[in-house]
Design an enzyme around this catalytic site. Structure first.
Site, short mmCIF file in Angstrom:
data_model
loop_
_atom_site.label_atom_id
_atom_site.label_comp_id
_atom_site.label_asym_id
_atom_site.label_seq_id
_atom_site.Cartn_x
_atom_site.Cartn_y
_atom_site.Cartn_z
N LYS A 11 0.85 -1.21 0.00
CA LYS A 11 0.00 0.00 0.00
C LYS A 11 0.87 1.24 0.00
CE LYS A 11 0.76 1.54 4.38
NZ LYS A 11 1.76 2.53 4.57
N ASP A 141 -1.85 -1.51 10.29
CA ASP A 141 -2.12 -1.54 8.84
C ASP A 141 -2.72 -2.85 8.37
OD1 ASP A 141 -1.15 0.99 8.28
OD2 ASP A 141 0.90 0.29 7.89
O1 C5P Z 1 0.73 -1.02 14.65
P1 C5P Z 1 2.13 -1.20 14.20
O2 C5P Z 1 2.83 -2.32 14.93
O3 C5P Z 1 2.31 -1.29 12.73
O4 C5P Z 1 2.90 0.12 14.62
C1 C5P Z 1 4.32 0.23 14.66
C2 C5P Z 1 4.71 1.42 15.53
O5 C5P Z 1 4.29 2.64 14.92
C3 C5P Z 1 4.05 1.42 16.90
O6 C5P Z 1 4.83 0.74 17.83
C4 C5P Z 1 3.98 2.90 17.23
O7 C5P Z 1 5.23 3.34 17.73
C5 C5P Z 1 3.78 3.56 15.88
N1 C5P Z 1 2.36 3.87 15.58
C6 C5P Z 1 1.74 4.90 16.25
N2 C5P Z 1 0.42 5.16 15.99
C7 C5P Z 1 -0.26 4.46 15.06
C8 C5P Z 1 0.36 3.40 14.35
C9 C5P Z 1 1.68 3.14 14.63
O8 C5P Z 1 2.35 5.57 17.09
N3 C5P Z 1 -1.53 4.76 14.82
#
Ligand code: C5P
Length: 314
Positions: A11, A141
């Site tokens: 994406k 995501d």
């Molecule tokens: O959800 P995911 O594991 O992909 O997110 C990776 C990192 O990105 C999280 O640990 C966080 O630090 C940051 N993040 C965030 N807010 C979001 C999505 C991701 O702060 N909405």
């Protein structure tokens, strides 16, 4: 069936606005996400053991529990213990085509493919909503990667509202092979620098959410107005990633100088992309960039918008 193969598309973010901190430590976001044709292939095969084993064609991708695709399999085995106990473990082979650590949701889409694939393999009959609820537990995501296409994503990124997909619309992607950016680093750095701009309480954040739904980029997408989509691209994370990586800034400037519809960094980067109307323009732009930025570390891909997420390969 004992084996399934799935297409797991990458994406790009057409829009990424950071609204503030959430009580769960994440950020409250307003995004517009778009699936592209560049995709991994994920092959699942029952292995007659009790184990899940991940294999990947890319040496840098971990195959242990730090791999989101592995965690997706464990989540499915825990939630659907009867199916797992009857049908056993699975080999998960990831044919990696999406660059790693690139801001293109490569790890998330592989995890989404495992959810969809095990649902099919174990004959669970899960709905899209049920799959997305499981996906949310793996990463922000992953729910989008299940359904794909074009969507508004709010909350952590898991609240989705579909939009029509503009087709055809071509994308030139550029990434330096040796450079990757950690998503956690990008968000933490943004917080340090821009927390004073955050909407501090949940009510005010929620109040900002409708802005993206009624905003000009959504209306441009709804009207399939390609020129406007190009000029309205936005990503708050550029404010921290571009100053930290001047190469990426230069790549973005070099793309923009070729006058595409628009140029932007995807997600937490460091991939940058340009939107163009035709395949010929995308190929010409790739050749021009190879001449203006001759660097064997720079990888370029021509791809296009697609209207779907995970799909079984026949
Ligand atoms: O959800 P995911 O594991 O992909 O997110 C990776 C990192 O990105 C999280 O640990 C966080 O630090 C940051 N993040 C965030 N807010 C979001 C999505 C991701 O702060 N909405």
């Amino acid at each position: 069936m004992h084996s399934y193969s799935l297409l797991a598309p990458a994406k790009i973010n057409l829009y990424l606005q950071i609204l503030g901190d959430r009580a769960d430590g994440y950020h409250e976001l307003s995004m517009i996400l778009q699936s592209i044709e560049l995709a991994d292939q994920v092959h699942l095969r029952a292995n007659g053991t009790t184990e899940f084993r991940v294999h990947c064609t890319h040496a840098e991708v971990p195959t242990d529990q730090s791999n989101l695709a592995y965690r997706a399999a464990i989540l499915m085995a825990t939630e659907f213990a009867d199916a797992y106990n009857t049908l056993g473990g699975v080999d998960i082979v990831i044919d990696k085509r999406i660059p790693v650590g690139a801001g293109l949701a490569g790890g998330s889409t592989d995890a989404a493919a495992v959810l969809v694939g095990l649902d099919l393999m174990w004959n669970l009959g899960l709905t899209q909503v049920e799959l997305q609820e499981l996906a949310e537990r793996l990463g922000s995501d992953v729910p989008f990667c299940v359904s794909g296409g074009t969507a508004i994503a709010t909350g952590r990124g898991e609240k989705l509202a579909p939009l029509p997909t503009i087709e055809p619309l071509y994308v030139l992607l550029g990434k330096y092979r040796s450079l990757s950016v950690s998503t956690a680093w990008a968000y933490q750095t943004y917080r340090k620098q821009f927390q004073h701009t955050y909407f501090s309480d949940a009510d005010r954040q929620a109040g900002k959410r409708p802005d993206v739904h009624s905003g000009s980029l959504v209306s441009a997408v709804n009207q399939r107005h390609r020129t406007q989509v190009g000029t309205l691209l936005h990503n708050d994370l550029e404010k921290v990633v571009l100053p930290a990586h001047s190469q990426v800034e230069h790549l973005r400037q070099a793309m923009q100088a070729l006058q595409p519809l628009g140029t932007m960094m995807s997600g937490s980067g460091p991939t940058v992309f340009a939107l163009v109307e035709t395949l010929e323009q995308a190929n010409a732009m790739r050749s021009q960039l190879q001449q203006t930025l001759p660097d064997s570390d720079l990888e370029l891909w021509v791809t296009q918008f697609i209207a779907h997420g995970i799909q079984p390969i026949n």
